[in-house]
Write a protein that holds these residues in place. Sequence first.
Motif, mmCIF file in Angstrom:
data_model
loop_
_atom_site.group_PDB
_atom_site.id
_atom_site.type_symbol
_atom_site.label_atom_id
_atom_site.label_comp_id
_atom_site.label_asym_id
_atom_site.label_seq_id
_atom_site.Cartn_x
_atom_site.Cartn_y
_atom_site.Cartn_z
ATOM 1 N N GLN A 1 -26.209 -0.285 26.993
ATOM 2 C CA GLN A 1 -26.942 -0.828 25.857
ATOM 3 C C GLN A 1 -27.446 0.394 25.097
ATOM 4 O OE1 GLN A 1 -30.237 -3.365 26.835
ATOM 5 N NE2 GLN A 1 -30.252 -4.260 24.807
ATOM 6 N N VAL A 2 -27.005 0.554 23.857
ATOM 7 C CA VAL A 2 -27.328 1.741 23.082
ATOM 8 C C VAL A 2 -28.446 1.422 22.094
ATOM 9 C CG1 VAL A 2 -26.430 3.493 21.498
ATOM 10 C CG2 VAL A 2 -24.959 2.562 23.284
ATOM 11 N N SER A 3 -29.514 2.198 22.171
ATOM 12 C CA SER A 3 -30.630 2.034 21.239
ATOM 13 C C SER A 3 -31.459 3.308 21.229
ATOM 14 C CB SER A 3 -31.508 0.855 21.653
ATOM 15 O OG SER A 3 -32.653 0.782 20.821
ATOM 16 N N PHE A 4 -31.778 3.789 20.046
ATOM 17 C CA PHE A 4 -32.655 4.951 19.910
ATOM 18 C C PHE A 4 -34.120 4.531 19.852
ATOM 19 C CE2 PHE A 4 -28.777 7.044 18.443
ATOM 20 C CZ PHE A 4 -28.883 8.250 19.103
ATOM 21 N N ILE A 5 -34.375 3.228 19.706
ATOM 22 C CA ILE A 5 -35.760 2.802 19.513
ATOM 23 C C ILE A 5 -36.335 1.969 20.652
ATOM 24 C CG2 ILE A 5 -35.633 2.942 17.005
ATOM 25 C CD1 ILE A 5 -35.268 -0.124 16.970
ATOM 26 N N ARG A 6 -35.493 1.393 21.489
ATOM 27 C CA ARG A 6 -36.017 0.585 22.590
ATOM 28 C C ARG A 6 -36.536 1.486 23.701
ATOM 29 N NH1 ARG A 6 -32.840 -4.300 24.450
ATOM 30 N NH2 ARG A 6 -34.947 -4.965 24.910
ATOM 31 N N PRO A 7 -37.568 1.066 24.403
ATOM 32 C CA PRO A 7 -38.135 1.905 25.470
ATOM 33 C C PRO A 7 -37.229 1.951 26.700
ATOM 34 C CG PRO A 7 -39.240 -0.213 25.416
ATOM 35 C CD PRO A 7 -38.312 -0.185 24.225
ATOM 36 N N SER B 1 -37.878 1.260 29.676
ATOM 37 C CA SER B 1 -38.023 0.063 30.518
ATOM 38 C C SER B 1 -37.075 -1.055 30.095
ATOM 39 C CB SER B 1 -39.474 -0.436 30.498
ATOM 40 O OG SER B 1 -39.865 -0.753 29.168
ATOM 41 N N ALA B 2 -36.767 -1.145 28.813
ATOM 42 C CA ALA B 2 -35.865 -2.185 28.319
ATOM 43 C C ALA B 2 -34.393 -1.843 28.562
ATOM 44 C CB ALA B 2 -36.095 -2.410 26.825
ATOM 45 N N LEU B 3 -34.095 -0.552 28.690
ATOM 46 C CA LEU B 3 -32.711 -0.102 28.845
ATOM 47 C C LEU B 3 -32.339 0.225 30.286
ATOM 48 C CD1 LEU B 3 -32.646 2.296 25.762
ATOM 49 C CD2 LEU B 3 -31.825 -0.059 25.860
ATOM 50 N N LYS B 4 -33.317 0.335 31.155
ATOM 51 C CA LYS B 4 -33.099 0.818 32.517
ATOM 52 C C LYS B 4 -32.095 -0.024 33.308
ATOM 53 C CE LYS B 4 -35.391 1.906 36.849
ATOM 54 N NZ LYS B 4 -36.650 2.033 37.583
ATOM 55 N N ALA B 5 -32.219 -1.330 33.269
ATOM 56 C CA ALA B 5 -31.356 -2.180 34.109
ATOM 57 C C ALA B 5 -29.874 -1.935 33.835
ATOM 58 C CB ALA B 5 -31.710 -3.651 33.918
ATOM 59 N N ILE B 6 -29.499 -1.952 32.569
ATOM 60 C CA ILE B 6 -28.077 -1.774 32.235
ATOM 61 C C ILE B 6 -27.667 -0.308 32.324
ATOM 62 C CG2 ILE B 6 -26.392 -1.909 30.363
ATOM 63 C CD1 ILE B 6 -27.684 -4.547 29.554
ATOM 64 N N ASN B 7 -28.424 0.572 31.705
ATOM 65 C CA ASN B 7 -27.997 1.963 31.587
ATOM 66 C C ASN B 7 -28.198 2.794 32.842
ATOM 67 O OD1 ASN B 7 -27.400 1.208 29.004
ATOM 68 N ND2 ASN B 7 -29.037 2.342 28.058
ATOM 69 N N VAL B 8 -29.307 2.624 33.509
ATOM 70 C CA VAL B 8 -29.601 3.442 34.683
ATOM 71 C C VAL B 8 -29.143 2.749 35.961
ATOM 72 C CG1 VAL B 8 -31.410 4.601 36.008
ATOM 73 C CG2 VAL B 8 -31.527 4.554 33.507
ATOM 74 N N LEU B 9 -29.651 1.555 36.191
ATOM 75 C CA LEU B 9 -29.273 0.848 37.419
ATOM 76 C C LEU B 9 -27.781 0.499 37.426
ATOM 77 C CD1 LEU B 9 -32.429 -1.432 37.853
ATOM 78 C CD2 LEU B 9 -31.973 0.849 38.796
ATOM 79 N N GLY B 10 -27.224 0.204 36.255
ATOM 80 C CA GLY B 10 -25.778 -0.043 36.156
ATOM 81 C C GLY B 10 -24.968 1.182 36.549
ATOM 82 N N THR B 11 -25.411 2.354 36.109
ATOM 83 C CA THR B 11 -24.729 3.601 36.475
ATOM 84 C C THR B 11 -24.869 3.883 37.968
ATOM 85 O OG1 THR B 11 -25.041 4.472 34.249
ATOM 86 C CG2 THR B 11 -24.577 6.075 35.996
ATOM 87 N N ILE B 12 -26.014 3.549 38.537
ATOM 88 C CA ILE B 12 -26.191 3.703 39.991
ATOM 89 C C ILE B 12 -25.193 2.824 40.733
ATOM 90 C CG2 ILE B 12 -27.770 3.205 41.909
ATOM 91 C CD1 ILE B 12 -30.050 4.200 40.025
ATOM 92 N N GLU B 13 -24.980 1.606 40.255
ATOM 93 C CA GLU B 13 -24.004 0.720 40.905
ATOM 94 C C GLU B 13 -22.584 1.257 40.742
ATOM 95 O OE1 GLU B 13 -24.844 -1.754 43.035
ATOM 96 O OE2 GLU B 13 -26.835 -0.971 42.609
ATOM 97 N N ILE B 14 -22.302 1.899 39.606
ATOM 98 C CA ILE B 14 -21.001 2.547 39.403
ATOM 99 C C ILE B 14 -20.817 3.650 40.444
ATOM 100 C CG2 ILE B 14 -19.735 4.119 37.860
ATOM 101 C CD1 ILE B 14 -19.429 1.209 37.035
#
Length: 194
Positions: free
Chosen positions: A131-137, A139-152
Motif C-alpha cells: 500500500q503506497v502512501s506518503f501521507i498515511r501513518p 500504523s495504517a501501512l504496517k499490516a500490508i507493507n511490514v507484516l506482509g514482507t515478514i510473511e514473504i
Amino acid sequence: MLKKQSDKLDLKAEAILEPAIQFYNPLSKNLVEPKSIFLTGATGFLGAYLLDELLHKTTANIYCLVRCNHFDEGQQRLQSHLQFYSLWKETFSSRIIPVVGDLSKPRFGLSEAQFSDLAGQIDIIYHNGAQVSFIRPYSALKAINVLGTIEILRLAGLIQTKPVHFISTLAVFLSKKYAPTEFWKPMYQNLRPI
C-alpha cells in the motif's frame, strides 16, 4: 493531540525479525529456470506489467496472491486486470495461478498446510505488493507493507530457500539522486545509493 512519550514508535525494534524466520534450507534447485514463481501485487499497475514480463521471459507458472473469496474470482480478477492494460493472452492463462489470500494476514490467510505446500512449490519470489502512501501513518501501512514482507521472508525460508526480489516504488523517490531541495536532505543523509 500529541502522543505520550511512552507511545513513541521504536523503528529499531520494529526491524527485528522473529527468530523462527531462518534461511538454513538449501537453495531452490530451479533458480536459473524457475518452474514456479510467487508474485504479490499482480493486480496493481506495475504488477500487471511485471506479470506480463514474467510470462514472456520464463516458462514458469506464476502464483499470484489475490485478495478475493475463491479461486475462480481470482482468475477472473487477474484476467480482467491484464485485459484492461491490453496484456491478456489466452495462451498464458494456464500458467497464471491465483492464490486466494491477503498480504496483511499471517501466512496470507492460508492454513499452515497450504502455506507449507506453497513454500515447497515456489522457486523465486517477486514481492511487489504494497500500500503506497506518503501521507498515511506507519500504523495504517504496517499490516500490508511490514507484516506482509515478514510473511514473504517466512515463505522464502520455508522448505527451500528462495530468492526474494523486492520491488519498492517508494525507494525510487527516496534515492539520493532525486533529492530536490535542502528540505529533503535530512531524509537522504543515511540512505545508501540504489
